[in-house]
Design an enzyme around this catalytic site. Structure first.
Site, mmCIF file in Angstrom:
data_model
loop_
_atom_site.group_PDB
_atom_site.id
_atom_site.type_symbol
_atom_site.label_atom_id
_atom_site.label_comp_id
_atom_site.label_asym_id
_atom_site.label_seq_id
_atom_site.Cartn_x
_atom_site.Cartn_y
_atom_site.Cartn_z
ATOM 1 N N ASP A 174 11.252 3.272 6.451
ATOM 2 C CA ASP A 174 11.093 1.822 6.331
ATOM 3 C C ASP A 174 12.451 1.187 6.613
ATOM 4 O O ASP A 174 13.412 1.440 5.877
ATOM 5 C CB ASP A 174 10.604 1.430 4.937
ATOM 6 C CG ASP A 174 10.186 -0.043 4.855
ATOM 7 O OD1 ASP A 174 10.967 -0.899 5.320
ATOM 8 O OD2 ASP A 174 9.091 -0.325 4.334
ATOM 9 N N GLU B 233 -11.663 -1.689 17.768
ATOM 10 C CA GLU B 233 -12.444 -1.462 16.564
ATOM 11 C C GLU B 233 -13.757 -2.237 16.639
ATOM 12 O O GLU B 233 -13.723 -3.467 16.763
ATOM 13 C CB GLU B 233 -11.640 -1.906 15.348
ATOM 14 C CG GLU B 233 -12.199 -1.432 14.024
ATOM 15 C CD GLU B 233 -11.219 -1.666 12.880
ATOM 16 O OE1 GLU B 233 -10.949 -0.708 12.128
ATOM 17 O OE2 GLU B 233 -10.724 -2.808 12.755
ATOM 18 N N ASP C 56 -9.299 5.513 9.472
ATOM 19 C CA ASP C 56 -10.179 4.457 8.958
ATOM 20 C C ASP C 56 -10.116 3.208 9.814
ATOM 21 O O ASP C 56 -10.991 2.353 9.724
ATOM 22 C CB ASP C 56 -9.799 4.111 7.511
ATOM 23 C CG ASP C 56 -10.781 3.152 6.872
ATOM 24 O OD1 ASP C 56 -11.995 3.465 6.863
ATOM 25 O OD2 ASP C 56 -10.356 2.084 6.387
ATOM 26 N N ILE D 129 0.841 -1.196 0.000
ATOM 27 C CA ILE D 129 0.000 0.000 0.000
ATOM 28 C C ILE D 129 0.876 1.247 0.000
ATOM 29 O O ILE D 129 0.640 2.187 -0.762
ATOM 30 C CB ILE D 129 -0.946 0.000 1.209
ATOM 31 C CG1 ILE D 129 -1.924 -1.172 1.107
ATOM 32 C CG2 ILE D 129 -1.706 1.325 1.308
ATOM 33 C CD1 ILE D 129 -2.743 -1.406 2.362
ATOM 34 N N ARG E 1 -3.582 -0.380 10.518
ATOM 35 C CA ARG E 1 -4.283 -1.057 11.608
ATOM 36 C C ARG E 1 -4.247 -0.145 12.824
ATOM 37 O O ARG E 1 -3.296 0.602 13.034
ATOM 38 C CB ARG E 1 -3.643 -2.412 11.941
ATOM 39 C CG ARG E 1 -3.940 -3.514 10.947
ATOM 40 C CD ARG E 1 -5.428 -3.882 10.952
ATOM 41 N NE ARG E 1 -5.740 -4.989 10.045
ATOM 42 C CZ ARG E 1 -6.152 -4.834 8.798
ATOM 43 N NH1 ARG E 1 -6.279 -3.623 8.283
ATOM 44 N NH2 ARG E 1 -6.435 -5.889 8.053
ATOM 45 N N HIS F 234 -13.600 1.581 8.640
ATOM 46 C CA HIS F 234 -12.760 0.533 8.035
ATOM 47 C C HIS F 234 -13.238 0.220 6.614
ATOM 48 O O HIS F 234 -13.505 -0.931 6.273
ATOM 49 C CB HIS F 234 -12.777 -0.733 8.903
ATOM 50 C CG HIS F 234 -11.580 -1.615 8.678
ATOM 51 N ND1 HIS F 234 -10.941 -2.269 9.691
ATOM 52 C CD2 HIS F 234 -10.903 -1.961 7.544
ATOM 53 C CE1 HIS F 234 -9.937 -2.978 9.217
ATOM 54 N NE2 HIS F 234 -9.894 -2.810 7.899
#
Length: 335
Positions: free
Chosen positions: A185, A274, A269, A166, A246, A293
């Site tokens: 990263d 959750e 989101d 993503i 997440r 989500h």
């Protein structure tokens, strides 16, 4: 291969027509031999056990039972799993990888709408749309020609946390815009980051410099609360946090504190827990854009996930390498 390999559908039945509408189902049936009326939900069920015993390929998605050691022992002909969904971490155990199963997934297809949602969020946040909408809703008027000095996307600095599937797609989508892009990263070097159109920096530098911090790292023990109170404090006033990864990657309590005092804004989101409890202030804050989500594949986007696996089935039958094959060596650091 002269004959179609025997295959077995394994998923929650309601997903089948959404993933494989009729044209895709016809292509899948042309490549593989399977019973479209039988869908395995439990590999210990006698009918499912019998079907798995004959299957060379499993076509799976959400709701598929786990391929346990016992299930694999009853599947002597099984060579490939084509998973029309995201992660296969929980589905295939050590025995499956040791056996050399060819496994492919549609995680790349699911990355596309998440990246599109992220790009839209970045652009709208930079334009100040979320707060301006709230102001307009409250005041019901505006001054024609007034220039809002605090908004705009020209020259913004965007921080991307993780060059995941993503994250890489987001980096690609950001290329046409006049942004400075930062990337954190630990598995990417400076040359690769530059090829992706970003400057490689540490996580603390990223959150301190970025106007928008967009989180795309996998949910792993080491990434829990990657965006914690200390890193939120490093962000400049007005920074926007975008989380489509997440919920556990961001410390919800610490972020809520910063949002309550109005210092930061957020497009969220995914949350932890959750869904959020009904009393959470995040539902009502004007500097929060909260969605349920939905960044991933929904509606007609599900058929793209099916398409990815239909194309993989066609490659498998033709003896060609699969484009979306899961690498067990890197699976542990992926979503």
């Amino acid at each position: 291969m002269s004959e179609r390999p025997r295959a077995l559908l394994a998923m929650s039945p309601e997903f089948l027509p959404q993933l494989f509408p009729e044209p895709l189902m016809q292509r899948l049936a042309a490549a593989l031999d399977f019973d479209p009326e039988f869908i395995a939900r439990d590999f210990s069920d006698p009918a499912a056990k019998a079907a798995l015993n004959e299957a060379e390929v499993v076509i799976s998605s959400w709701g598929v039972p786990m391929l346990t050691d016992e299930a694999l022992a009853g599947a002597p002909k099984l060579k490939a799993v084509l998973h029309a969904a995201g992660t296969v971490k929980w589905m295939i155990g050590k025995a499956g990888w040791e056996r050399g199963l060819v496994v492919s997934s549609s995680s790349g297809a699911n990355a596309l709408p998440v990246a599109e949602y992220t790009l839209a969020s970045i652009l709208l946040a930079g334009k100040g749309i979320f707060q301006l909408r709230e102001d307009f809703r409250k005041e019901r008027t505006f001054t024609l020609g007034y220039i809002h000095p605090e908004v705009g996307n020209f020259g913004r600095t965007i921080g991307i946390v993780s060059a995941s599937k993503i994250g890489r797609r987001v980096l690609e989508l950001l290329r046409p815009f006049d942004f400075t892009v930062l990337l954190h990263d630990p598995y990417v070097d400076e040359a690769e980051a530059a090829a992706l159109g970003a400057e490689l920096v540490g996580i603390d530098e990223l959150v301190a410099r970025a106007d928008v911090v967009s989180v795309h790292a996998p949910d792993l023990p080491e990434t829990e609360h990657l965006i914690n109170a200390e890193r939120l404090a490093l962000m400049r006033n007005g920074t926007v946090v975008v989380n489509t990864s997440r919920g556990r990657l961001v410390d919800t309590d610490a972020l809520t504190d910063e949002l309550l005092n109005g210092r930061l804004s957020a497009v969220i989101d995914v949350t932890h827990p959750e869904p959020l409890p009904a009393h959470s202030p995040l539902y009502d804050l004007p500097n929060v854009f909260l969605t349920p989500h939905v960044a991933g594949s929904h509606g007609n986007e599900l058929s793209r996930m099916g398409l990815f696996m239909v194309e993989e089935a066609e490659r498998y039958v033709a003896g060609e390498p699969l484009l979306h094959r899961v690498d067990p060596e890197t699976l542990g650091r992926q979503a």
